[in-house]
Design an enzyme around this catalytic site. Sequence first.
Site, PDB file in Angstrom:
ATOM      1  N   ARG A 142       0.822  -1.214   0.000  1.00 48.41           N
ATOM      2  CA  ARG A 142       0.000   0.000   0.000  1.00 48.41           C
ATOM      3  C   ARG A 142       0.854   1.262   0.000  1.00 48.41           C
ATOM      4  O   ARG A 142       0.331   2.375  -0.085  1.00 48.41           O
ATOM      5  CB  ARG A 142      -0.915   0.019   1.236  1.00 48.41           C
ATOM      6  N   TYR A 145       0.801   4.295  -2.551  1.00 50.72           N
ATOM      7  CA  TYR A 145      -0.313   5.234  -2.361  1.00 50.72           C
ATOM      8  C   TYR A 145      -0.101   6.060  -1.088  1.00 50.72           C
ATOM      9  O   TYR A 145      -0.092   7.287  -1.127  1.00 50.72           O
ATOM     10  CB  TYR A 145      -1.615   4.452  -2.283  1.00 50.72           C
ATOM     11  N   VAL A 187     -14.693  -1.728  -1.188  1.00 50.42           N
ATOM     12  CA  VAL A 187     -15.620  -2.625  -0.499  1.00 50.42           C
ATOM     13  C   VAL A 187     -17.083  -2.331  -0.808  1.00 50.42           C
ATOM     14  O   VAL A 187     -17.865  -3.263  -1.018  1.00 50.42           O
ATOM     15  CB  VAL A 187     -15.311  -2.647   1.016  1.00 50.42           C
ATOM     16  N   VAL A 188     -17.471  -1.068  -0.857  1.00 48.28           N
ATOM     17  CA  VAL A 188     -18.893  -0.768  -1.053  1.00 48.28           C
ATOM     18  C   VAL A 188     -19.333  -1.215  -2.447  1.00 48.28           C
ATOM     19  O   VAL A 188     -20.341  -1.925  -2.597  1.00 48.28           O
ATOM     20  CB  VAL A 188     -19.188   0.738  -0.828  1.00 48.28           C
ATOM     21  N   GLY A 207     -13.613  -9.918   8.982  1.00 49.83           N
ATOM     22  CA  GLY A 207     -14.668  -8.922   8.773  1.00 49.83           C
ATOM     23  C   GLY A 207     -14.855  -7.994   9.964  1.00 49.83           C
ATOM     24  O   GLY A 207     -15.779  -7.179   9.988  1.00 49.83           O
ATOM     25  N   THR A 210     -12.741  -2.172  10.694  1.00 50.23           N
ATOM     26  CA  THR A 210     -13.784  -1.148  10.535  1.00 50.23           C
ATOM     27  C   THR A 210     -13.384  -0.064   9.531  1.00 50.23           C
ATOM     28  O   THR A 210     -12.199   0.181   9.285  1.00 50.23           O
ATOM     29  CB  THR A 210     -14.079  -0.438  11.876  1.00 50.23           C
ATOM     30  N   ARG A 211     -14.409   0.558   8.968  1.00 49.31           N
ATOM     31  CA  ARG A 211     -14.259   1.762   8.150  1.00 49.31           C
ATOM     32  C   ARG A 211     -15.457   2.663   8.467  1.00 49.31           C
ATOM     33  O   ARG A 211     -16.484   2.199   8.960  1.00 49.31           O
ATOM     34  CB  ARG A 211     -14.261   1.451   6.645  1.00 49.31           C
ATOM     35  N   ASP A 273      -3.586  -4.240   5.707  1.00 55.98           N
ATOM     36  CA  ASP A 273      -4.964  -3.722   5.732  1.00 55.98           C
ATOM     37  C   ASP A 273      -5.237  -3.079   7.099  1.00 55.98           C
ATOM     38  O   ASP A 273      -5.166  -3.758   8.123  1.00 55.98           O
ATOM     39  CB  ASP A 273      -5.925  -4.898   5.501  1.00 55.98           C
TER      40      ASP A 273
HETATM   41  P1  NAD Z   1     -10.928   7.605  -9.031  1.00 50.17           P
HETATM   42  O1  NAD Z   1      -9.938   6.552  -9.343  1.00 50.17           O
HETATM   43  O2  NAD Z   1     -12.339   7.403  -9.449  1.00 50.17           O
HETATM   44  O3  NAD Z   1     -10.452   8.997  -9.613  1.00 50.17           O
HETATM   45  C1  NAD Z   1      -9.130   9.351  -9.862  1.00 50.17           C
HETATM   46  C2  NAD Z   1      -9.062  10.078 -11.194  1.00 50.17           C
HETATM   47  O4  NAD Z   1      -7.706  10.491 -11.435  1.00 50.17           O
HETATM   48  C3  NAD Z   1      -9.461   9.185 -12.379  1.00 50.17           C
HETATM   49  O5  NAD Z   1     -10.333   9.879 -13.220  1.00 50.17           O
HETATM   50  C4  NAD Z   1      -8.126   8.893 -13.061  1.00 50.17           C
HETATM   51  O6  NAD Z   1      -8.265   8.624 -14.448  1.00 50.17           O
HETATM   52  C5  NAD Z   1      -7.360  10.161 -12.771  1.00 50.17           C
HETATM   53  N1  NAD Z   1      -5.897   9.995 -12.816  1.00 50.17           N
HETATM   54  C6  NAD Z   1      -5.144   9.013 -12.238  1.00 50.17           C
HETATM   55  N2  NAD Z   1      -3.846   9.206 -12.499  1.00 50.17           N
HETATM   56  C7  NAD Z   1      -3.760  10.356 -13.245  1.00 50.17           C
HETATM   57  C8  NAD Z   1      -2.689  11.073 -13.830  1.00 50.17           C
HETATM   58  N3  NAD Z   1      -1.422  10.671 -13.698  1.00 50.17           N
HETATM   59  N4  NAD Z   1      -2.981  12.189 -14.534  1.00 50.17           N
HETATM   60  C9  NAD Z   1      -4.257  12.609 -14.698  1.00 50.17           C
HETATM   61  N5  NAD Z   1      -5.316  11.963 -14.165  1.00 50.17           N
HETATM   62  C10 NAD Z   1      -5.062  10.852 -13.452  1.00 50.17           C
HETATM   63  O7  NAD Z   1     -10.856   7.843  -7.453  1.00 50.17           O
HETATM   64  P2  NAD Z   1     -11.711   8.791  -6.496  1.00 50.17           P
HETATM   65  O8  NAD Z   1     -12.314   7.949  -5.460  1.00 50.17           O
HETATM   66  O9  NAD Z   1     -12.561   9.709  -7.272  1.00 50.17           O
HETATM   67  O10 NAD Z   1     -10.526   9.615  -5.790  1.00 50.17           O
HETATM   68  C11 NAD Z   1     -10.235  10.948  -6.156  1.00 50.17           C
HETATM   69  C12 NAD Z   1      -9.152  11.492  -5.238  1.00 50.17           C
HETATM   70  O11 NAD Z   1      -9.600  11.453  -3.878  1.00 50.17           O
HETATM   71  C13 NAD Z   1      -7.854  10.674  -5.288  1.00 50.17           C
HETATM   72  O12 NAD Z   1      -6.761  11.567  -5.218  1.00 50.17           O
HETATM   73  C14 NAD Z   1      -7.924   9.831  -4.043  1.00 50.17           C
HETATM   74  O13 NAD Z   1      -6.648   9.516  -3.566  1.00 50.17           O
HETATM   75  C15 NAD Z   1      -8.677  10.733  -3.090  1.00 50.17           C
HETATM   76  N6  NAD Z   1      -9.367   9.948  -2.056  1.00 50.17           N
HETATM   77  C16 NAD Z   1     -10.504   9.250  -2.329  1.00 50.17           C
HETATM   78  C17 NAD Z   1     -11.109   8.489  -1.327  1.00 50.17           C
HETATM   79  C18 NAD Z   1     -12.370   7.718  -1.571  1.00 50.17           C
HETATM   80  O14 NAD Z   1     -12.830   7.012  -0.656  1.00 50.17           O
HETATM   81  N7  NAD Z   1     -13.023   7.793  -2.688  1.00 50.17           N
HETATM   82  C19 NAD Z   1     -10.537   8.445  -0.055  1.00 50.17           C
HETATM   83  C20 NAD Z   1      -9.358   9.143   0.181  1.00 50.17           C
HETATM   84  C21 NAD Z   1      -8.782   9.907  -0.819  1.00 50.17           C
HETATM   85  N1  UDP Z   2     -12.822  -5.527   1.780  1.00 53.59           N
HETATM   86  C1  UDP Z   2     -13.562  -6.702   1.928  1.00 53.59           C
HETATM   87  N2  UDP Z   2     -14.055  -7.276   0.795  1.00 53.59           N
HETATM   88  C2  UDP Z   2     -13.900  -6.756  -0.439  1.00 53.59           C
HETATM   89  C3  UDP Z   2     -13.162  -5.553  -0.581  1.00 53.59           C
HETATM   90  C4  UDP Z   2     -12.634  -4.968   0.563  1.00 53.59           C
HETATM   91  O1  UDP Z   2     -13.752  -7.208   3.040  1.00 53.59           O
HETATM   92  O2  UDP Z   2     -14.412  -7.336  -1.416  1.00 53.59           O
HETATM   93  C5  UDP Z   2     -12.278  -4.894   3.010  1.00 53.59           C
HETATM   94  C6  UDP Z   2     -10.808  -4.517   2.924  1.00 53.59           C
HETATM   95  O3  UDP Z   2     -10.011  -5.616   3.318  1.00 53.59           O
HETATM   96  C7  UDP Z   2     -10.736  -3.376   3.897  1.00 53.59           C
HETATM   97  C8  UDP Z   2     -12.107  -2.691   3.781  1.00 53.59           C
HETATM   98  O4  UDP Z   2     -12.953  -3.665   3.182  1.00 53.59           O
HETATM   99  O5  UDP Z   2     -10.577  -3.837   5.208  1.00 53.59           O
HETATM  100  C9  UDP Z   2     -12.093  -1.432   2.936  1.00 53.59           C
HETATM  101  O6  UDP Z   2     -11.476  -1.722   1.714  1.00 53.59           O
HETATM  102  P1  UDP Z   2     -11.374  -0.677   0.510  1.00 53.59           P
HETATM  103  O7  UDP Z   2     -10.523  -1.315  -0.536  1.00 53.59           O
HETATM  104  O8  UDP Z   2     -12.733  -0.230   0.119  1.00 53.59           O
HETATM  105  O9  UDP Z   2     -10.668   0.608   1.116  1.00 53.59           O
HETATM  106  P2  UDP Z   2      -9.403   0.857   2.078  1.00 53.59           P
HETATM  107  O10 UDP Z   2      -8.861  -0.446   2.568  1.00 53.59           O
HETATM  108  O11 UDP Z   2      -8.446   1.605   1.242  1.00 53.59           O
HETATM  109  O12 UDP Z   2      -9.991   1.650   3.172  1.00 53.59           O
END
Ligand code: NAD
Ligand code: UDP
Length: 313
Positions: A142, A145, A187-188, A207, A210-211, A273
């Site tokens: 991970r 990221y 997960v969702v 399982g 938590t989130r 995780d």
């Molecule tokens: P997503 O993957 O749907 O969106 C990311 C977008 O960035 C995509 O459209 C992808 O094509 C674009 N992208 C990726 N690499 C690129 C690059 N090098 N140049 C230009 N575009 C690029 O994800 P999301 O859930 O919409 O997340 C958006 C932002 O929010 C991300 O930075 C993510 O890290 C952050 N974020 C999201 C969550 C979440 O739960 N959804 C949580 C924490 C942080």
């Molecule tokens: N997870 C799960 N089943 C799935 C996908 C994810 O139980 O099919 C769990 C995963 O191990 C984690 C949590 O759900 O503990 C959230 O995962 P997700 O990939 O959505 O986000 P993140 O781990 O980045 O918070």
Amino acid sequence: MNEVIMVTGGAGFLGSHLCDKLVEQGRDVLCVDNFFTGTKQNIRHLLSSDRFELLRHDVTFPLYVEVRQIYNLACPASPVHYQHDPVQTTKTSVHGAINMLGLAKRLRARILQASTSEVYGDPSMHPQREEYWGNVNPIGIRSCYDEGKRCAETLFFDYHRQHRLPIKVLRIFNTYGPRMHPSDGRVVSNFIVQALRGQDITVFGDGQQTRSFCFVDDMVRAFVLMMDSSSEITGPINVGNPVEFTMLELAEKVLKKVGGKSKICFKPLPGDDPRQRQPDISRAKTSLGWSPTVTLDQGLEPTIAYFRKLLEA
Ligand code: NAD
Ligand code: UDP
Ligand code: UDP
């Protein structure tokens, strides 16, 4: 003065909803995306608007445009996607941040970073407050990221201190809603798609991890409030819904709402995780007057409806 607002990652899940909101508010939007995880489908309805412009571009390369504000969302967010090409993931966070900060510096533009709760890693402080420095493995699967996003935060604060750049850093906790990618493995979306297809619901580990899940509309409201907040508010500010669920509880909730014959099955827990995650959102409340309003039960309804339609198409 040019009032265009740029959204990098604007064709993604969160970015496309943010573009919707900004266009709705009568702002001019430049959406920049390389379509790695985003799709044209997410923004197709905006293409006919005079207020909306789309640029295919990878933020790891320099970009010279004239804009007033920058929302930097470009980065794959799901573990499956960001681990697909981990070197590119770090480049996107780090080179992407450098380029977007360089652009903001030249223009004296406000720039907001979509950071993440992953900067806390597998947290030993619960719930997580912004003062906590985190517990992050620098060399795990991970890390591309987590460490990429941590380095991006460092760059934001150094451009702020060194170049007096007006910055905004939001630490986003798990967010869900329509337009999540159906196969991004989060997960969702996974649970809903599995339930709709009558497949087993894959709970990783026991399982009990938590989130805390925030609905996308609440999150987008926080983005705009943060960008438009007074200049001394730099963050980092946690944004998310503090109501915490185990993955087993989530699986049961989704099963109940979707109906059908799916059963819960258990799969191995992926490496590193995090066991628990819940934002302390006191800062968001006091600095932005923000708190989420949509419960998980409420937010799952339109999300399930979205995936049902997508799978029928
Ligand atoms: P997503 O993957 O749907 O969106 C990311 C977008 O960035 C995509 O459209 C992808 O094509 C674009 N992208 C990726 N690499 C690129 C690059 N090098 N140049 C230009 N575009 C690029 O994800 P999301 O859930 O919409 O997340 C958006 C932002 O929010 C991300 O930075 C993510 O890290 C952050 N974020 C999201 C969550 C979440 O739960 N959804 C949580 C924490 C942080
Ligand atoms: N997870 C799960 N089943 C799935 C996908 C994810 O139980 O099919 C769990 C995963 O191990 C984690 C949590 O759900 O503990 C959230 O995962 P997700 O990939 O959505 O986000 P993140 O781990 O980045 O918070
Ligand atoms: N940059 C960009 N667009 C701009 C200005 C800069 O993409 O409008 C990029 C450029 O590639 C540069 C990076 O942002 O390498 C960092 O810019 P900065 O001015 O901070 O550093 P320098 O140009 O001195 O390396």
